[in-house]
Write an enzyme that holds these catalytic residues in place. Structure first.
Site, PDB file in Angstrom:
ATOM      1  N   LYS A   1      43.341  56.992  40.869  1.00 45.82           N
ATOM      2  CA  LYS A   1      42.646  55.751  41.253  1.00 45.82           C
ATOM      3  C   LYS A   1      43.170  55.209  42.584  1.00 45.82           C
ATOM      4  CE  LYS A   1      40.029  52.132  40.946  1.00 45.82           C
ATOM      5  NZ  LYS A   1      38.600  52.214  41.221  1.00 45.82           N
TER       6      LYS A   1
ATOM      7  N   LYS B   1      46.179  45.081  47.017  1.00 42.69           N
ATOM      8  CA  LYS B   1      47.188  45.565  46.047  1.00 42.69           C
ATOM      9  C   LYS B   1      47.092  47.098  45.929  1.00 42.69           C
ATOM     10  CE  LYS B   1      45.744  46.041  41.983  1.00 42.69           C
ATOM     11  NZ  LYS B   1      45.190  45.988  40.620  1.00 42.69           N
TER      12      LYS B   1
HETATM   13  P1  NAD Z   1      39.861  39.583  37.344  1.00 44.31           P
HETATM   14  O1  NAD Z   1      40.884  38.800  38.079  1.00 44.31           O
HETATM   15  O2  NAD Z   1      38.425  39.171  37.414  1.00 44.31           O
HETATM   16  O3  NAD Z   1      40.261  39.681  35.776  1.00 44.31           O
HETATM   17  C1  NAD Z   1      41.573  39.773  35.299  1.00 44.31           C
HETATM   18  C2  NAD Z   1      41.653  38.944  34.036  1.00 44.31           C
HETATM   19  O4  NAD Z   1      42.957  39.097  33.468  1.00 44.31           O
HETATM   20  C3  NAD Z   1      41.456  37.428  34.304  1.00 44.31           C
HETATM   21  O5  NAD Z   1      40.446  36.929  33.467  1.00 44.31           O
HETATM   22  C4  NAD Z   1      42.832  36.833  33.970  1.00 44.31           C
HETATM   23  O6  NAD Z   1      42.767  35.533  33.444  1.00 44.31           O
HETATM   24  C5  NAD Z   1      43.349  37.829  32.944  1.00 44.31           C
HETATM   25  N1  NAD Z   1      44.798  37.793  32.805  1.00 44.31           N
HETATM   26  C6  NAD Z   1      45.748  37.646  33.755  1.00 44.31           C
HETATM   27  N2  NAD Z   1      46.985  37.653  33.200  1.00 44.31           N
HETATM   28  C7  NAD Z   1      46.802  37.809  31.869  1.00 44.31           C
HETATM   29  C8  NAD Z   1      47.691  37.903  30.760  1.00 44.31           C
HETATM   30  N3  NAD Z   1      49.018  37.825  30.933  1.00 44.31           N
HETATM   31  N4  NAD Z   1      47.160  38.068  29.526  1.00 44.31           N
HETATM   32  C9  NAD Z   1      45.826  38.135  29.351  1.00 44.31           C
HETATM   33  N5  NAD Z   1      44.926  38.043  30.358  1.00 44.31           N
HETATM   34  C10 NAD Z   1      45.411  37.903  31.609  1.00 44.31           C
HETATM   35  O7  NAD Z   1      40.038  41.084  37.842  1.00 44.31           O
HETATM   36  P2  NAD Z   1      38.959  42.277  37.742  1.00 44.31           P
HETATM   37  O8  NAD Z   1      38.156  42.302  38.993  1.00 44.31           O
HETATM   38  O9  NAD Z   1      38.293  42.208  36.409  1.00 44.31           O
HETATM   39  O10 NAD Z   1      39.958  43.528  37.800  1.00 44.31           O
HETATM   40  C11 NAD Z   1      40.771  43.909  36.687  1.00 44.31           C
HETATM   41  C12 NAD Z   1      41.462  45.229  37.045  1.00 44.31           C
HETATM   42  O11 NAD Z   1      40.468  46.235  37.289  1.00 44.31           O
HETATM   43  C13 NAD Z   1      42.313  45.136  38.320  1.00 44.31           C
HETATM   44  O12 NAD Z   1      43.463  45.908  38.148  1.00 44.31           O
HETATM   45  C14 NAD Z   1      41.408  45.731  39.393  1.00 44.31           C
HETATM   46  O13 NAD Z   1      42.155  46.279  40.458  1.00 44.31           O
HETATM   47  C15 NAD Z   1      40.629  46.766  38.604  1.00 44.31           C
HETATM   48  N6  NAD Z   1      39.289  47.087  39.108  1.00 44.31           N
HETATM   49  C16 NAD Z   1      38.419  46.098  39.504  1.00 44.31           C
HETATM   50  C17 NAD Z   1      37.156  46.433  39.951  1.00 44.31           C
HETATM   51  C18 NAD Z   1      36.154  45.395  40.416  1.00 44.31           C
HETATM   52  O14 NAD Z   1      35.125  45.776  41.017  1.00 44.31           O
HETATM   53  N7  NAD Z   1      36.367  44.112  40.161  1.00 44.31           N
HETATM   54  C19 NAD Z   1      36.758  47.774  39.981  1.00 44.31           C
HETATM   55  C20 NAD Z   1      37.654  48.758  39.534  1.00 44.31           C
HETATM   56  C21 NAD Z   1      38.912  48.394  39.090  1.00 44.31           C
END
Ligand code: NAD
Length: 288
Positions: free
Chosen positions: A171, A240
């Protein structure tokens, strides 16, 4: 595998949780933000009040969290999955995370009879909501085969790329290549404009040629040329990922002059593009 927990109900996790529910699984969600839990409960997904409550109730957990530090806290912390999960629990981490942390977590869980698979995802919030994401999986084949029915209702394509940690390496390389591709494509659009041409028309030409790619064919028309910049993936998260890719390069000592320059530009872009902005904004970044 009947009852599935999803921890982290943000842009990606929420879509995954609803895809699993649609697929017939009994899904229990958890997010650190209370308002998020309340909103999602109102939309019809049961939410636990704590990680411990979730861990005690489920056979498998899907994590979708911002960083490895948070994954470590959720898994190994005092109120976490290691302490409260049942023997035989399988945890799939879809977070884009640090492979070293992933390997450490997996080793610690193994002695407690809990399996850990890294399965980071591609396809954005839309892919999560429509169960069309791509997943790169790192872990034991036997465990991955066991959870395949669950993974198949939340993703469109899965590739087993190696032992635990390999999914996160794949990734990071995916996002390194995409991040570099966005930089060079942004420069190509600028060159087209400076040459007095319409970059959109020029990019249609690139699409028909060997430069065609997801960035050129999809990202530019969907989020960039129309000024939408609403992919649901932030600069903060992509920075990140590039930072983690730079760590990987340092550890491996692979010769990578272009990748290092891309990593430098992404890090420096904090000067002009704030963390909550859409990651596609990088095409507008010009170093001062
Ligand atoms: P986001 O910030 O929208 O969601 C993360 C969620 O985790 C939030 O709702 C937050 O409140 C929650 N969270 C934080 N700390 C927590 C804890 N201790 N316990 C429980 N919940 C907690 O992020 P996202 O865009 O959904 O991305 C999530 C992951 O997926 C990241 O690692 C990102 O790099 C990866 N990702 C994102 C995308 C995208 O297009 N958004 C695509 C591929 C991968």
């Amino acid at each position: 595998m009947k009852k599935i927990g999803v921890i982290g109900l943000g842009n990606m996790g929420k879509g995954m949780a609803f895809s699993l529910k649609r697929g017939g699984y009994d899904v229990l969600g958890f997010d650190a933000v209370e308002v998020t839990r309340a909103t999602i409960s109102q939309e019809g997904l049961a939410c636990a009040g704590s990680i411990a409550e979730l861990a005690e109730a489920v056979d498998m957990v899907v994590l979708s969290l911002p960083t490895s530090d948070i994954v470590e806290k959720v898994v190994l912390g005092e109120d976490g999955l290691l302490r409260h999960g049942k023997k035989g629990l399988v945890i799939v981490d879809t977070t884009t995370a640090d492979p070293n942390s992933t390997r450490r977590i997996a080793a610690e869980l193994k002695s407690a009879g809990i399996d850990f698979v890294d399965g980071p995802v591609s396809g954005g919030p839309k892919g999560a909501a429509t169960a069309t994401m791509g997943m790169v999986l790192g872990g034991d084949k036997e465990v991955i085969d066991r959870i395949e029915p669950v993974l198949s209702v939340m993703s469109g394509k899965r590739v087993h790329v190696g032992p635990v940690g390999a999914g996160h390496v794949a990734k990071l390389l995916n996002n390194l290549v995409t991040g570099t591709h966005l930089l060079i494509s942004g420069e190509a659009a600028r060159i087209a404009t400076a040459a007095g041409l319409d970059p959109q028309q020029i990019f249609e030409g690139l699409s028909a040629g060997s430069a065609g790619s997801k960035v050129i064919d999809n990202f530019f028309p969907t989020w960039i040329f129309n000024g939408a910049f609403n992919s649901g993936f932030t600069m903060k998260l992509m920075r990140k990922d590039l930072r983690l890719a730079m760590n990987l390069i340092r550890e491996t000592e692979a010769p990578t002059p272009l990748a290092k320059e891309a990593g430098r530009l992404w890090a420096k872009s904090i000067e002009g593009i704030e963390d909550p902005e859409d990651f596609n904004r990088i095409v507008q970044y010009i170093e001062k």
